[in-house]
Design a protein around this motif. Structure first.
Motif, mmCIF file in Angstrom:
data_model
loop_
_atom_site.group_PDB
_atom_site.id
_atom_site.type_symbol
_atom_site.label_atom_id
_atom_site.label_comp_id
_atom_site.label_asym_id
_atom_site.label_seq_id
_atom_site.Cartn_x
_atom_site.Cartn_y
_atom_site.Cartn_z
ATOM 1 N N GLY A 209 -43.831 57.740 8.978
ATOM 2 C CA GLY A 209 -45.013 58.525 8.648
ATOM 3 C C GLY A 209 -44.736 59.697 7.735
ATOM 4 N N ASP A 210 -43.464 60.054 7.528
ATOM 5 C CA ASP A 210 -43.119 61.128 6.600
ATOM 6 C C ASP A 210 -43.210 60.633 5.156
ATOM 7 O OD1 ASP A 210 -42.608 63.060 8.526
ATOM 8 O OD2 ASP A 210 -40.493 62.540 8.686
ATOM 9 N N VAL A 211 -43.511 61.565 4.242
ATOM 10 C CA VAL A 211 -43.563 61.253 2.814
ATOM 11 C C VAL A 211 -42.772 62.316 2.056
ATOM 12 C CG1 VAL A 211 -45.031 60.893 0.787
ATOM 13 C CG2 VAL A 211 -45.847 60.192 3.042
ATOM 14 N N LEU A 212 -41.866 61.861 1.201
ATOM 15 C CA LEU A 212 -41.052 62.745 0.376
ATOM 16 C C LEU A 212 -41.387 62.493 -1.089
ATOM 17 C CD1 LEU A 212 -38.569 64.657 -0.168
ATOM 18 C CD2 LEU A 212 -37.148 62.581 -0.077
ATOM 19 N N TYR A 213 -41.645 63.576 -1.821
ATOM 20 C CA TYR A 213 -41.902 63.459 -3.261
ATOM 21 C C TYR A 213 -40.672 63.910 -4.032
ATOM 22 C CZ TYR A 213 -43.542 64.701 -7.938
ATOM 23 O OH TYR A 213 -43.676 64.819 -9.307
ATOM 24 N N LEU A 214 -40.212 63.062 -4.966
ATOM 25 C CA LEU A 214 -39.044 63.365 -5.793
ATOM 26 C C LEU A 214 -39.424 63.299 -7.268
ATOM 27 C CD1 LEU A 214 -36.250 61.231 -4.073
ATOM 28 C CD2 LEU A 214 -36.500 63.717 -4.010
ATOM 29 N N PRO A 215 -39.403 64.422 -7.986
ATOM 30 C CA PRO A 215 -39.623 64.350 -9.429
ATOM 31 C C PRO A 215 -38.451 63.637 -10.108
ATOM 32 C CG PRO A 215 -39.912 66.600 -8.600
ATOM 33 C CD PRO A 215 -39.260 65.803 -7.515
ATOM 34 N N ARG A 216 -38.698 63.050 -11.249
ATOM 35 C CA ARG A 216 -37.648 62.333 -11.968
ATOM 36 C C ARG A 216 -36.507 63.290 -12.308
ATOM 37 N NH1 ARG A 216 -38.923 61.500 -18.345
ATOM 38 N NH2 ARG A 216 -39.571 63.622 -18.842
ATOM 39 N N GLY A 217 -35.310 62.734 -12.390
ATOM 40 C CA GLY A 217 -34.153 63.528 -12.773
ATOM 41 C C GLY A 217 -33.460 64.242 -11.635
ATOM 42 N N HIS A 218 -34.031 64.233 -10.427
ATOM 43 C CA HIS A 218 -33.393 64.887 -9.283
ATOM 44 C C HIS A 218 -32.402 63.913 -8.627
ATOM 45 C CE1 HIS A 218 -36.484 67.918 -9.731
ATOM 46 N NE2 HIS A 218 -35.966 68.630 -8.737
ATOM 47 N N PRO A 219 -31.108 64.193 -8.681
ATOM 48 C CA PRO A 219 -30.138 63.309 -8.018
ATOM 49 C C PRO A 219 -30.412 63.245 -6.516
ATOM 50 C CG PRO A 219 -29.037 64.800 -9.542
ATOM 51 C CD PRO A 219 -30.441 65.296 -9.410
ATOM 52 N N HIS A 220 -30.179 62.073 -5.932
ATOM 53 C CA HIS A 220 -30.416 61.919 -4.499
ATOM 54 C C HIS A 220 -29.616 60.730 -3.976
ATOM 55 C CE1 HIS A 220 -33.556 59.528 -6.585
ATOM 56 N NE2 HIS A 220 -33.332 58.644 -5.628
ATOM 57 N N VAL A 221 -29.434 60.697 -2.673
ATOM 58 C CA VAL A 221 -28.793 59.574 -1.999
ATOM 59 C C VAL A 221 -29.423 59.464 -0.626
ATOM 60 C CG1 VAL A 221 -26.897 60.925 -0.971
ATOM 61 C CG2 VAL A 221 -26.577 58.483 -1.468
ATOM 62 N N ALA A 222 -29.548 58.229 -0.138
ATOM 63 C CA ALA A 222 -30.165 57.992 1.165
ATOM 64 C C ALA A 222 -29.294 57.046 1.973
ATOM 65 C CB ALA A 222 -31.565 57.398 0.988
ATOM 66 N N GLU A 223 -29.287 57.261 3.287
ATOM 67 C CA GLU A 223 -28.517 56.397 4.181
ATOM 68 C C GLU A 223 -29.190 56.365 5.540
ATOM 69 O OE1 GLU A 223 -24.673 58.142 4.137
ATOM 70 O OE2 GLU A 223 -25.422 60.150 4.553
ATOM 71 N N THR A 224 -29.109 55.217 6.199
ATOM 72 C CA THR A 224 -29.729 55.115 7.518
ATOM 73 C C THR A 224 -28.863 55.805 8.561
ATOM 74 O OG1 THR A 224 -28.685 52.953 7.810
ATOM 75 C CG2 THR A 224 -30.947 52.977 7.018
ATOM 76 N N THR A 225 -29.492 56.128 9.668
ATOM 77 C CA THR A 225 -28.782 56.726 10.802
ATOM 78 C C THR A 225 -28.383 55.579 11.739
ATOM 79 O OG1 THR A 225 -30.880 57.087 11.939
ATOM 80 C CG2 THR A 225 -30.073 58.863 10.534
ATOM 81 N N ASP A 226 -28.507 55.793 13.015
ATOM 82 C CA ASP A 226 -28.144 54.733 13.962
ATOM 83 C C ASP A 226 -29.304 53.790 14.224
ATOM 84 O OD1 ASP A 226 -29.729 56.525 15.284
ATOM 85 O OD2 ASP A 226 -28.437 56.729 17.042
ATOM 86 N N ARG A 227 -30.357 53.909 13.428
ATOM 87 C CA ARG A 227 -31.505 53.018 13.547
ATOM 88 C C ARG A 227 -31.799 52.376 12.195
ATOM 89 N NH1 ARG A 227 -36.687 55.783 15.790
ATOM 90 N NH2 ARG A 227 -35.852 57.699 14.870
ATOM 91 N N ALA A 228 -32.286 51.146 12.217
ATOM 92 C CA ALA A 228 -32.703 50.490 10.978
ATOM 93 C C ALA A 228 -33.880 51.252 10.365
ATOM 94 C CB ALA A 228 -33.091 49.042 11.256
ATOM 95 N N SER A 229 -34.073 51.050 9.082
ATOM 96 C CA SER A 229 -35.090 51.811 8.357
ATOM 97 C C SER A 229 -35.832 50.910 7.385
ATOM 98 C CB SER A 229 -34.425 52.957 7.581
ATOM 99 O OG SER A 229 -35.282 53.482 6.586
ATOM 100 N N SER A 230 -37.122 51.187 7.218
ATOM 101 C CA SER A 230 -37.924 50.550 6.177
ATOM 102 C C SER A 230 -38.745 51.638 5.492
ATOM 103 C CB SER A 230 -38.865 49.491 6.757
ATOM 104 O OG SER A 230 -38.149 48.467 7.410
ATOM 105 N N HIS A 231 -38.722 51.646 4.171
ATOM 106 C CA HIS A 231 -39.555 52.610 3.462
ATOM 107 C C HIS A 231 -40.036 52.030 2.140
ATOM 108 C CE1 HIS A 231 -35.731 53.740 1.320
ATOM 109 N NE2 HIS A 231 -36.563 53.957 0.307
#
Length: 434
Positions: free
Chosen positions: A230-252
Motif C-alpha cells: 500500500g506504500d507508494v514511493l516517487y523517484l524523479p529520474r536520475g536519482h540512483p537507487h537500489v532495492a532488495e527484499t527482506t525476509d518476505r517475498a515482494s511484489s510491486h
C-alpha cells in the motif's frame, strides 16, 4: 478523478470560437494521481521532477486497487507470455532468455520466445526477480490506470511489475531515465535512494550510455526505508537507487512517467516556424567576430521552469506543437475507448448520452475541417460541426443532441451517430437506486 475541459478561450465564450479544446474523461474504476500522492497540488507544484517522496503510513493505499500479484503470476504462467514482456534478473544479471523460454508452432510459423512456466518458477525459487514489462499494453485494468495517470500528467505512462522472492536483489544500483512511482503490492522491500550525481542529473532518454554510479561516490542515501503493501514511493529520474527484499517475498509495480523534454518541444516549434516561412532570414554579417550572431537564449536547468526563449520568435503553444504533444503521449498508451462491436441503433442517438472514458479528446481546426483527436486516431468532420462538437465536449453531464447548438436536426443526428459508432459517445445508463 473528475472529467475536465480546458480551452484557449474563456469557458463562456461562443463555442464556435474555440481554437483548441481538451476533454479528459477518466476511467472511474481505475486509480489516478490522487491514489499515488498524499497531496496532488503539493506534488504538482513542488515535488514532480525534483525530489523523492513516499506516502505517509496514515494514507497507505489498498494495494488491491492497483493490481493482484496472483493474477499477474497467472497471466505470465498460463497465457504464454512472450519476450520482451518478461525477464528474470538476479544480483544485477539478466537470466539468459534461452533458459526461460520455449518453442511452439502456430500454423506454419515457429515461435521461439514463449515463457517456459516451470523454468520461470525455477529461476524465481533460485532467487531471481521476475520482471513483467509493458503491462499498460497487455493488462486491461493497468491500461486504464496508466491512461488515467496520463490524463492527470499529460505525459506518457508505462507500467512494469517486479515479483521478487525473499532475501533477493534484482538490479544493482542504477538510475532511471524517466520518473517512477513504486507501488508496493505485497510483502516488503527495502529501498535506498541517493541524490543525483553530476552525470545522472539530466540523463537523456534513449541513450542509456551513462555509467552507473557506485556506492563509493554516492555517500549517504537521501532515503533508506522499507515499503509495505500500500506504500507508494516517487523517484524523479536520475536519482540512483537500489532495492532488495527482506525476509518476505515482494511484489510491486513501477509506474514510469516518460516525460517529454524541452529540447523535443523546441525542435517541434522550430519546425513549425520554418514550415510557416519564418526563421529563414540570414544571420548577421561578421558572425565569427566578437559579437557573433548574438547571445544564445538561456535554458533553465531545474524543471519544470519554462526555458527563456523570448529572444527567438518561437510559439511553444502553437496548435502544431499541441497536436504533436497529444500524439506523442497517446501513441504510447493503450486504446481503452473502444468502438462498439455492432452498429448502434439510430434511436440511441435521440436519448441521453455521455462521453466514454479513455484517452484524451482534443478539438481543433485544420484546412477548413474540425479535427477530433481521440487518442488512437483523428476523426475529421466538416467545419460547420465545430460549435456542436465544442458544446458536446464542454457539457458536464448527460446531454441530448437536441440541446446542443450549431447543427440542424438531420445533421446533428448524423454527427451523433458517427460519434456513437466511433465509441466517443455512449448511452447514459443511470446507476441503479439501492
Amino acid at each position: 478523478m473528475a472529467p475536465t475541459v480546458e480551452t484557449l478561450t474563456a469557458p463562456t465564450a461562443d463555442p464556435s470560437h474555440h481554437e483548441w479544446l481538451v476533454r479528459r474523461q477518466p476511467h472511474p474504476d481505475a486509480p489516478g494521481l490522487a491514489d499515488l500522492v498524499d497531496d496532488v497540488e503539493q506534488f504538482r507544484a513542488h515535488d514532480v521532477y525534483r525530489q523523492p517522496r513516499v506516502t505517509s503510513p496514515s494514507r497507505r493505499r489498498d494495494p488491491a486497487r492497483f493490481a493482484d500479484p496472483d493474477a499477474l503470476w497467472s497471466d505470465l504462467l498460463g497465457r504464454s507470455t512472450r519476450r520482451p514482456g518478461f525477464r528474470l534478473v538476479r544480483e544485477g544479471t539478466t537470466t539468459d532468455p534461452g533458459r526461460i523460454t520455449r518453442r511452439a508452432r502456430i500454423g506454419n510459423r515457429d515461435l521461439t520466445d514463449l515463457a517456459a512456466p516451470n523454468e520461470v518458477i525455477d529461476g524465481y525459487r533460485g532467487g531471481a526477480t521476475v520482471v513483467l514489462q509493458g503491462l499498460h499494453l497487455t493488462d486491461p485494468a493497468l491500461a486504464r490506470f496508466a491512461n488515467n495517470l496520463a490524463l492527470d500528467l499529460d505525459q506518457p505512462v508505462q507500467i512494469n511489475a517486479y515479483l521478487s522472492p525473499s532475501s533477493a536483489r534484482g538490479l544493482d544500483i542504477h538510475f532511471d531515465y524517466h520518473d517512477v512511482f513504486v507501488v508496493q503490492l505485497e510483502g516488503t522491500k527495502r529501498w535506498r535512494v541517493w541524490a543525483p550525481t553530476e552525470r545522472t542529473r539530466d540523463p537523456i532518454g534513449g541513450k542509456h550510455a551513462i555509467p552507473r554510479p557506485t556506492l563509493d561516490e554516492l555517500g549517504d542515501p537521501l532515503l533508506d526505508l522499507v515499503l509495505e503493501a500500500g506504500d507508494v514511493l516517487y523517484l524523479p529520474r536520475g536519482h540512483p537507487h537500489v532495492a532488495e527484499t527482506t525476509d518476505r517475498a515482494s511484489s510491486h509495480l513501477t509506474v514510469g512517467v516518460l516525460a517529454i523534454t524541452w529540447h523535443r518541444i523546441v525542435r517541434q516549434a522550430i519546425d513549425a516556424e520554418v514550415d510557416a516561412g519564418r526563421l529563414r532570414s540570414s544571420i548577421s554579417l561578421s558572425a565569427l567576430g566578437p559579437d557573433g550572431v548574438g547571445s544564445a537564449p538561456a535554458l533553465a536547468t531545474e524543471a519544470p521552469t519554462v526555458p527563456d526563449l523570448t529572444e527567438l520568435p518561437l510559439d511553444l503553444r502553437s496548435l502544431r506543437v499541441r497536436r504533436w504533444i497529444a500524439r506523442e503521449i497517446w501513441s504510447r498508451q493503450a486504446s481503452t475507448r473502444l468502438r462498439p462491436r455492432c452498429p448502434v441503433e439510430p434511436a440511441v442517438a435521440d436519448g441521453p448520452l455521455v462521453i466514454a472514458p479513455g484517452p484524451v479528446i482534443t478539438l481543433s481546426r485544420s484546412a477548413a475541417r474540425s479535427q477530433l483527436f481521440v487518442g488512437d486516431r483523428t476523426i475529421s468532420m466538416p467545419d460547420e460541426a465545430h460549435p456542436f462538437l465544442a458544446a458536446l465536449l464542454l457539457a458536464e453531464g448527460p446531454v441530448r443532441r437536441t440541446e446542443l447548438p450549431g447543427l440542424d436536426e438531420a445533421s446533428s443526428a448524423v454527427v451523433t451517430l458517427r460519434l456513437l459508432d466511433e465509441g466517443v459517445l455512449v448511452a447514459h445508463r443511470p446507476e441503479p437506486v439501492r
